[in-house]
Design a protein around this motif. Structure first.
Motif, PDB file in Angstrom:
ATOM      1  N   ASN A   1     -29.803   1.100 -43.761  1.00 52.00           N
ATOM      2  CA  ASN A   1     -29.705   1.459 -45.179  1.00 52.00           C
ATOM      3  C   ASN A   1     -28.768   2.653 -45.346  1.00 52.00           C
ATOM      4  O   ASN A   1     -28.357   3.284 -44.371  1.00 52.00           O
ATOM      5  CB  ASN A   1     -31.087   1.761 -45.757  1.00 52.00           C
ATOM      6  N   ASN A   2     -28.426   2.964 -46.581  1.00 46.83           N
ATOM      7  CA  ASN A   2     -27.453   4.031 -46.846  1.00 46.83           C
ATOM      8  C   ASN A   2     -27.962   5.405 -46.414  1.00 46.83           C
ATOM      9  O   ASN A   2     -27.183   6.249 -45.971  1.00 46.83           O
ATOM     10  CB  ASN A   2     -27.098   4.064 -48.340  1.00 46.83           C
ATOM     11  N   TYR A   3     -29.268   5.625 -46.497  1.00 48.03           N
ATOM     12  CA  TYR A   3     -29.824   6.910 -46.074  1.00 48.03           C
ATOM     13  C   TYR A   3     -29.610   7.125 -44.578  1.00 48.03           C
ATOM     14  O   TYR A   3     -29.094   8.151 -44.147  1.00 48.03           O
ATOM     15  CB  TYR A   3     -31.320   6.963 -46.408  1.00 48.03           C
ATOM     16  N   ARG A   4     -29.975   6.124 -43.792  1.00 49.78           N
ATOM     17  CA  ARG A   4     -29.847   6.262 -42.340  1.00 49.78           C
ATOM     18  C   ARG A   4     -28.369   6.262 -41.927  1.00 49.78           C
ATOM     19  O   ARG A   4     -27.937   7.108 -41.124  1.00 49.78           O
ATOM     20  CB  ARG A   4     -30.586   5.119 -41.644  1.00 49.78           C
ATOM     21  N   ALA A   5     -27.584   5.339 -42.464  1.00 51.22           N
ATOM     22  CA  ALA A   5     -26.181   5.223 -42.056  1.00 51.22           C
ATOM     23  C   ALA A   5     -25.380   6.468 -42.403  1.00 51.22           C
ATOM     24  O   ALA A   5     -24.408   6.806 -41.721  1.00 51.22           O
ATOM     25  CB  ALA A   5     -25.545   4.000 -42.709  1.00 51.22           C
ATOM     26  N   GLY A   6     -25.795   7.173 -43.451  1.00 48.09           N
ATOM     27  CA  GLY A   6     -25.078   8.359 -43.888  1.00 48.09           C
ATOM     28  C   GLY A   6     -25.523   9.644 -43.225  1.00 48.09           C
ATOM     29  O   GLY A   6     -25.099  10.725 -43.631  1.00 48.09           O
ATOM     30  N   GLY A   7     -26.385   9.551 -42.214  1.00 44.72           N
ATOM     31  CA  GLY A   7     -26.812  10.743 -41.496  1.00 44.72           C
ATOM     32  C   GLY A   7     -28.242  11.147 -41.750  1.00 44.72           C
ATOM     33  O   GLY A   7     -28.714  12.134 -41.168  1.00 44.72           O
ATOM     34  N   GLY A   8     -28.964  10.439 -42.612  1.00 42.45           N
ATOM     35  CA  GLY A   8     -30.352  10.779 -42.893  1.00 42.45           C
ATOM     36  C   GLY A   8     -31.222  10.653 -41.660  1.00 42.45           C
ATOM     37  O   GLY A   8     -31.322   9.582 -41.063  1.00 42.45           O
ATOM     38  N   GLY A   9     -31.854  11.769 -41.267  1.00 44.15           N
ATOM     39  CA  GLY A   9     -32.683  11.784 -40.078  1.00 44.15           C
ATOM     40  C   GLY A   9     -31.952  12.186 -38.817  1.00 44.15           C
ATOM     41  O   GLY A   9     -32.572  12.343 -37.769  1.00 44.15           O
ATOM     42  N   SER A  10     -30.630  12.318 -38.892  1.00 43.51           N
ATOM     43  CA  SER A  10     -29.806  12.774 -37.760  1.00 43.51           C
ATOM     44  C   SER A  10     -29.982  11.889 -36.528  1.00 43.51           C
ATOM     45  O   SER A  10     -30.459  12.322 -35.472  1.00 43.51           O
ATOM     46  CB  SER A  10     -30.138  14.235 -37.410  1.00 43.51           C
ATOM     47  N   PHE A  11     -29.590  10.629 -36.663  1.00 45.62           N
ATOM     48  CA  PHE A  11     -29.689   9.668 -35.571  1.00 45.62           C
ATOM     49  C   PHE A  11     -28.326   9.474 -34.917  1.00 45.62           C
ATOM     50  O   PHE A  11     -27.323   9.264 -35.604  1.00 45.62           O
ATOM     51  CB  PHE A  11     -30.185   8.314 -36.092  1.00 45.62           C
TER      52      PHE A  11
ATOM     53  N   PRO B   1     -38.711  16.860 -33.968  1.00 43.34           N
ATOM     54  CA  PRO B   1     -39.044  15.984 -35.095  1.00 43.34           C
ATOM     55  C   PRO B   1     -37.972  15.886 -36.178  1.00 43.34           C
ATOM     56  O   PRO B   1     -37.831  14.847 -36.831  1.00 43.34           O
ATOM     57  CB  PRO B   1     -40.334  16.590 -35.648  1.00 43.34           C
ATOM     58  N   LYS B   2     -37.180  16.946 -36.390  1.00 36.27           N
ATOM     59  CA  LYS B   2     -36.143  16.892 -37.414  1.00 36.27           C
ATOM     60  C   LYS B   2     -34.783  16.477 -36.863  1.00 36.27           C
ATOM     61  O   LYS B   2     -33.777  16.514 -37.576  1.00 36.27           O
ATOM     62  CB  LYS B   2     -36.034  18.235 -38.122  1.00 36.27           C
ATOM     63  N   GLY B   3     -34.753  16.097 -35.590  1.00 35.92           N
ATOM     64  CA  GLY B   3     -33.521  15.573 -35.039  1.00 35.92           C
ATOM     65  C   GLY B   3     -32.731  16.527 -34.179  1.00 35.92           C
ATOM     66  O   GLY B   3     -31.669  16.161 -33.657  1.00 35.92           O
ATOM     67  N   GLU B   4     -33.209  17.754 -34.003  1.00 36.38           N
ATOM     68  CA  GLU B   4     -32.483  18.705 -33.167  1.00 36.38           C
ATOM     69  C   GLU B   4     -32.582  18.279 -31.695  1.00 36.38           C
ATOM     70  O   GLU B   4     -33.653  17.910 -31.213  1.00 36.38           O
ATOM     71  CB  GLU B   4     -33.073  20.111 -33.315  1.00 36.38           C
TER      72      GLU B   4
ATOM     73  N   TRP C   1     -30.067   6.435 -30.472  1.00 39.69           N
ATOM     74  CA  TRP C   1     -30.798   6.123 -31.714  1.00 39.69           C
ATOM     75  C   TRP C   1     -32.273   5.883 -31.386  1.00 39.69           C
ATOM     76  O   TRP C   1     -33.176   6.412 -32.053  1.00 39.69           O
ATOM     77  CB  TRP C   1     -30.159   4.872 -32.338  1.00 39.69           C
ATOM     78  N   LEU C   2     -32.516   5.089 -30.352  1.00 34.91           N
ATOM     79  CA  LEU C   2     -33.896   4.783 -29.975  1.00 34.91           C
ATOM     80  C   LEU C   2     -34.611   6.008 -29.407  1.00 34.91           C
ATOM     81  O   LEU C   2     -35.816   6.186 -29.641  1.00 34.91           O
ATOM     82  CB  LEU C   2     -33.907   3.632 -28.971  1.00 34.91           C
ATOM     83  N   GLU C   3     -33.869   6.851 -28.666  1.00 36.39           N
ATOM     84  CA  GLU C   3     -34.470   8.089 -28.168  1.00 36.39           C
ATOM     85  C   GLU C   3     -34.918   8.971 -29.328  1.00 36.39           C
ATOM     86  O   GLU C   3     -35.975   9.614 -29.278  1.00 36.39           O
ATOM     87  CB  GLU C   3     -33.487   8.851 -27.281  1.00 36.39           C
ATOM     88  N   ARG C   4     -34.117   9.014 -30.380  1.00 36.18           N
ATOM     89  CA  ARG C   4     -34.478   9.800 -31.575  1.00 36.18           C
ATOM     90  C   ARG C   4     -35.772   9.252 -32.176  1.00 36.18           C
ATOM     91  O   ARG C   4     -36.668  10.025 -32.541  1.00 36.18           O
ATOM     92  CB  ARG C   4     -33.327   9.734 -32.585  1.00 36.18           C
ATOM     93  N   SER C   5     -35.902   7.940 -32.285  1.00 39.16           N
ATOM     94  CA  SER C   5     -37.123   7.340 -32.831  1.00 39.16           C
ATOM     95  C   SER C   5     -38.332   7.636 -31.969  1.00 39.16           C
ATOM     96  O   SER C   5     -39.447   7.824 -32.478  1.00 39.16           O
ATOM     97  CB  SER C   5     -36.948   5.818 -32.948  1.00 39.16           C
ATOM     98  N   ALA C   6     -38.123   7.680 -30.651  1.00 34.82           N
ATOM     99  CA  ALA C   6     -39.249   7.864 -29.727  1.00 34.82           C
ATOM    100  C   ALA C   6     -39.845   9.258 -29.810  1.00 34.82           C
ATOM    101  O   ALA C   6     -40.886   9.533 -29.186  1.00 34.82           O
ATOM    102  CB  ALA C   6     -38.794   7.566 -28.296  1.00 34.82           C
ATOM    103  N   GLY C   7     -39.247  10.147 -30.597  1.00 36.25           N
ATOM    104  CA  GLY C   7     -39.845  11.447 -30.856  1.00 36.25           C
ATOM    105  C   GLY C   7     -41.136  11.364 -31.646  1.00 36.25           C
ATOM    106  O   GLY C   7     -41.843  12.369 -31.817  1.00 36.25           O
ATOM    107  N   MET C   8     -41.446  10.176 -32.139  1.00 30.58           N
ATOM    108  CA  MET C   8     -42.709   9.952 -32.847  1.00 30.58           C
ATOM    109  C   MET C   8     -43.920  10.268 -31.963  1.00 30.58           C
ATOM    110  O   MET C   8     -44.996  10.637 -32.457  1.00 30.58           O
ATOM    111  CB  MET C   8     -42.764   8.491 -33.313  1.00 30.58           C
ATOM    112  N   PHE C   9     -43.744  10.170 -30.632  1.00 26.61           N
ATOM    113  CA  PHE C   9     -44.904  10.222 -29.742  1.00 26.61           C
ATOM    114  C   PHE C   9     -44.991  11.543 -28.979  1.00 26.61           C
ATOM    115  O   PHE C   9     -43.981  12.125 -28.578  1.00 26.61           O
ATOM    116  CB  PHE C   9     -44.830   9.058 -28.744  1.00 26.61           C
ATOM    117  N   ASN C  10     -46.221  11.986 -28.771  1.00 25.35           N
ATOM    118  CA  ASN C  10     -46.462  13.117 -27.884  1.00 25.35           C
ATOM    119  C   ASN C  10     -46.221  12.703 -26.434  1.00 25.35           C
ATOM    120  O   ASN C  10     -46.336  11.527 -26.078  1.00 25.35           O
ATOM    121  CB  ASN C  10     -47.907  13.607 -28.031  1.00 25.35           C
ATOM    122  N   GLN C  11     -45.895  13.672 -25.583  1.00 25.73           N
ATOM    123  CA  GLN C  11     -45.766  13.386 -24.159  1.00 25.73           C
ATOM    124  C   GLN C  11     -47.159  13.169 -23.574  1.00 25.73           C
ATOM    125  O   GLN C  11     -48.095  13.936 -23.841  1.00 25.73           O
ATOM    126  CB  GLN C  11     -45.050  14.529 -23.440  1.00 25.73           C
ATOM    127  N   ILE C  12     -47.288  12.102 -22.812  1.00 29.76           N
ATOM    128  CA  ILE C  12     -48.599  11.698 -22.296  1.00 29.76           C
ATOM    129  C   ILE C  12     -48.650  11.883 -20.775  1.00 29.76           C
ATOM    130  O   ILE C  12     -47.712  11.514 -20.053  1.00 29.76           O
ATOM    131  CB  ILE C  12     -48.880  10.216 -22.663  1.00 29.76           C
TER     132      ILE C  12
END
Length: 659
Positions: free
Chosen positions: A564-574, A531-534, A481-492
């Motif tokens: 929330n219901n969006y995230r728990a139901g698969g929203g964002g593919s986490f 970015p879309k979870g792939e 889950w946290l790895e998916r969130s960390a896609g926010m950042f460019n590789q530095i």
């Protein structure tokens, strides 16, 4: 059983738009083509109104075209004029759900003889009956019963019991379990016939968990389908010609299980029930959300071949079931049926909204006083904050605007899981920044200063009307889950100055921060997800030093995560949040949870605790853009050193982080 009588179905002054006075309105084919001994009965449904009478969003403090019983009422006038006979029913969740409901419950209160504004509005429209929804219990039984006392229509619920007996039909229920309405139908030749219309109501038995503090020791809730099987034959024995189920229960699995929350599909299988009004799920039916479900025809609007509707929520749609009835051998039977929805607005291709009906002036006027009082209520403080609640740095550091959401969600889920098999597991909380610049522009940030917090400020903290959820996940899923969130950042690249930090194609609402654990993000590593979870690099690991209570998180550990219901139901593919880990579906919105938390605390102190940071990279700096007002807070961000770089041509301000 007490029976409510009346001369005809069109019996209240609101129904004055009769067929004779509506020459410009086309009759429904069932009415136009009915023969002698055939009668068209039009059943209209509202559901999940949640106190939305005026077309107004009290959280954002502005008019809207997508909600409001006053808008739905305009459809009701028209639809009554299109049919010889009509019936207007509500399917529950009318008493709670927006700041007007909270204002009445928490501020004005209900004394004997007081009128609740939503009941006043429903009386003005002329409802024939309603059933209790789960949210009717949110403010306690005393408030509920005082509110219902003003209703000019029966309020039903067959499976909420004050005194249980060996047989459900011998129970002492909180309100009437069912009612038989003595009515007259006009057939195709103009002849009037008597009919007894049976109405029976149901609510999810999960109310005993959701509102345990109000209900435990006072009532019990029975299984919906078992209760219906007990009562429907009795209603037939008492002379019900047709029976309509007011099922404040969603359209779920066709497989019957004990104490189902969403039981409308097995309910429709019961002999003697002729039509199903559903609700609770806040989805329009007929509609594509129910495509390919067993026992359900999502296009025709039937469940096991019987007509059904779900009229959206907040007055967004009016559900309409048309029955063609025939009277033969002294009995009424259903000859044909149709199900449809009448929306009050439409969304255009450019995402703008067009209203399809105007508000009914009589309904607006009926609660104008309470509407004005609610506006004053949302504009005044419900609590205080001793910390500025801003989102200027929400994408680069632990942040107070996200922190308060996490704290409130955790507080709520802890209460909801008491007494369940999940009690005792570590409870974490996942929240993301919603207003974080981007396409919204340099002013699109949350910024609530120290001091009073008004209800409308909560809309800044939480933009969407999501409902709270809890998932049960493993340590391995937590890391994913946290790895998916960390896609926010460019590789530095280590040792290189002034690299751009944020990936502009990654939406801020998918940057979940999980509170309750500690972790670092190693920016030198590639992202595991696009970015879309792939999944793009299964071996990529940006999340390092992940700990809980100072101990490393292992793959086998188990956690509850409030979300929330969006995230728990698969929203964002986490990972861990794909719909199969949900252990609790709350009846409350995340906004309501935040408001309740602030009211209870009085003063909130959502200090960002820097539970996540970037892994150190000596000699490396990154740049990011945010709102110009961020300069006021740049030296107060925990766990990171931020310095201004300068204004950008697009109005954003650029800042530097030394890693």
């Amino acid at each position: 059983m007490t029976r409510t009588t009346g001369n005809t179905l069109n019996r209240r002054h609101f129904m004055a738009g009769s067929i004779s006075g509506a020459s410009l309105i086309a009759l429904h084919p069932f009415t136009a083509n009915a023969a002698s001994n055939q009668a068209h009965l039009r059943i209209m449904e509202t559901t999940d109104l949640h106190v939305h009478v005026h077309p107004y969003d009290y959280y954002s403090d502005r008019p809207v075209d997508t909600v409001g019983l006053a808008r739905t009422a305009s459809h009701i006038r028209t639809i009554r004029a299109e049919a010889a006979n009509s019936l207007l029913l509500d399917n529950g969740d009318f008493l709670q759900g927006n700041p007007m409901g909270d204002y009445i419950a928490y501020e004005r209160g209900m004394k004997e003889g007081d009128m609740h504004p939503v009941i006043t509005a429903m009386n003005a429209v002329g409802f024939d009956a309603t059933t209790l929804g789960n949210h009717e219990f949110n403010y306690g039984l005393d408030f509920l019963m005082k509110s219902l006392a003003g209703a000019n229509f029966p309020v039903l619920s067959a499976n909420v019991v004050k005194e249980a007996a060996a047989s459900a039909t011998k129970d002492v229920t909180l309100v009437k379990p069912y009612v038989l309405l003595d009515r007259e139908l006009t057939d195709g030749s103009g002849t009037k016939h008597r009919i007894k219309i049976g109405l029976i109501g149901f609510v999810p038995p999960q109310i005993m968990s959701w509102d345990r503090r109000h209900l435990e020791g006072n009532v019990i809730a029975r299984d919906i389908v078992a209760t219906a099987k007990a009562y429907v034959p009795q209603m037939k024995e008492e002379g019900a010609d047709i029976i309509i189920a007011l099922s404040h229960s969603g359209i779920g699995s066709a497989k019957m299980t004990d104490m189902m929350e969403n039981a409308s599909v097995p309910l429709a299988q019961i002999d003697g029930i002729d039509a199903i009004l559903t609700g609770h799920s806040h989805l329009p039916f007929p509609g594509p959300a129910f495509k390919d479900m067993a026992g359900v025809d999502a296009e025709k609007g039937t469940i096991h071949g019987k007509p059904a509707v779900m009229g959206g929520f907040w007055g967004s749609h009016l559900g309409v079931i048309d029955l063609m009835l025939t009277y033969e051998g002294g009995e009424w039977r259903v000859l044909g049926h149709e199900s449809a929805l009448r929306p009050i607005s439409k969304r255009n291709e450019d995402r703008s909204i067009t209203a399809l009906v105007d508000s009914d002036a009589e309904v607006l006027a009926s609660v104008q006083k309470e509407h004005d009082e609610t506006l004053a209520y949302v504009r005044r403080a419900v609590g205080k904050t001793d910390t500025p609640l801003h989102s200027y740095f929400a994408l680069v550091a632990d942040d107070p605007s996200v922190q308060i959401v996490s704290i409130a969600q955790k507080w709520y889920i802890e209460q909801m899981l008491k007494g369940t098999e999940h009690e005792g597991l570590p409870i974490l909380s996942a929240a993301a920044p919603f207003k974080a610049g981007g396409r919204g522009g340099p002013e699109y940030y949350t910024d609530v200063p120290v001091g009073d917090v008004a209800i409308k400020n909560v809309a800044d903290l939480y933009l969407y009307p999501n409902t709270a959820r809890a998932v049960r996940i493993t340590g391995k899923q937590l890391k994913g889950w946290l790895e998916r969130s960390a896609g926010m950042f460019n590789q530095i690249e280590a040792g290189k100055p002034d690299q751009i930090l944020l990936n502009p194609s990654f939406p801020s609402y998918n940057f979940d921060v999980i509170d309750g654990v500690q972790y670092q993000i190693d920016l030198t590593q590639p992202s595991r997800f696009a970015p879309k979870g792939e999944l793009v690099d299964e071996a990529a690991t940006r999340i390092v030093n992940l700990t809980y209570n100072g101990q490393p998180v292992t793959d086998e550990m188990e956690f509850i995560v409030a979300t929330n219901n969006y995230r728990a139901g698969g929203g964002g593919s986490f990972p861990g949040a794909m719909g199969d880990t949900v252990v609790f579906e709350a009846p409350d919105t995340n906004r309501d949870v935040i408001v309740r938390y602030i009211v209870e605390q009085g003063t909130i102190s959502p200090q960002a605790d820097a539970n996540w940071t970037f892994a150190p990279m000596p000699g490396t700096s990154v740049l990011f853009d945010t709102g110009p007002k961020a300069a006021d807070y740049a030296d107060k961000v925990p766990g990171v050193t931020i310095e201004p770089v300068g204004e950008q041509p697009d109005g954003f301000a650029r800042f530097r982080i030394q890693l």
